[in-house]
Design an enzyme around this catalytic site. Structure first.
Site, short mmCIF file in Angstrom:
data_model
loop_
_atom_site.label_atom_id
_atom_site.label_comp_id
_atom_site.label_asym_id
_atom_site.label_seq_id
_atom_site.Cartn_x
_atom_site.Cartn_y
_atom_site.Cartn_z
N ASP A 113 0.72 -1.29 -0.06
CA ASP A 113 -0.23 0.03 0.00
C ASP A 113 0.88 1.10 0.01
O ASP A 113 1.98 1.11 0.61
CB ASP A 113 -0.95 0.13 1.35
N ARG A 114 0.37 2.27 -0.46
CA ARG A 114 1.02 3.82 -0.64
C ARG A 114 1.46 3.97 1.04
O ARG A 114 2.51 4.75 1.00
CB ARG A 114 -0.01 4.48 -0.77
#
Length: 183
Positions: free
Chosen positions: A45-46
């Site tokens: 995930d970012r």
């Protein structure tokens, strides 16, 4: 011979090479990895950091990312509060999330690891302590580690994937990568 890239993905970087459809340009893999023909084997995930594997062989990508192969993924997780033995036991048994029960995880409290500073730093509250855990899972649902720690009452503040199978982040600085041969 298949190529494998071990990349230390910084916080706030997308696990893809382009950012189409976004009004504001976000950092992507293409800002760091200029190797043609490699693609992420799985996602990170970012708002997570750490080891992201990129490969040029579809069979290896599937073997790395597919939960059927049960490749262990180890995370260093900074959580809010101080998980007690019952919370760790729940993680070890597997917790029930909205999309069903998780497989059992390996979970233990650890001393704060010697990591690079995160930019921006995590939110710190003077009245709420935080704790570091080492958590190893063998599946890879969307935001799974964050949802697991929240399910036992300890939201994740910082998440760093340290290893996938035999490959580790050891010696790779944020934004850097090394290449390995796959046999």
């Amino acid at each position: 011979m298949a190529r494998l890239i071990l990349f230390n993905k910084p916080y706030d970087v997308l696990s893809q090479f382009t950012d189409r459809g976004s009004e504001t340009k976000r950092r992507t893999l293409s800002d760091f990895v200029a190797v043609p023909g490699v693609y992420p084997a799985g996602r990170l995930d970012r708002d997570s950091e750490g080891l992201l594997l990129l490969c040029d062989d579809g069979r290896w990508q599937a073997r790395i990312a597919d939960p059927r192969f049960k490749l262990p993924k180890t995370y260093l997780v900074q959580v809010e509060g101080e998980p007690d033995d019952a919370a760790l036991a729940a993680l070890r048994r597997g917790v029930t999330l909205k999309d069903g029960p998780t497989r059992p995880a390996e979970a233990e409290r650890i001393a704060a690891p010697d990591l690079w500073p995160r930019d921006p730093p995590i939110r710190v509250r003077k009245t709420v302590p935080d704790t570091w855990l080492r958590l190893t899972i063998r599946e890879g649902r969307n935001r799974q580690v964050r949802r697991m720690t929240a399910a036992v009452g300890h939201p994740t503040l910082r998440l760093v994937r340290w290893s996938v199978g035999e490959w580790t982040l050891d010696g790779i600085a944020p934004g850097e990568w090394v290449e390995r041969d796959l046999r």
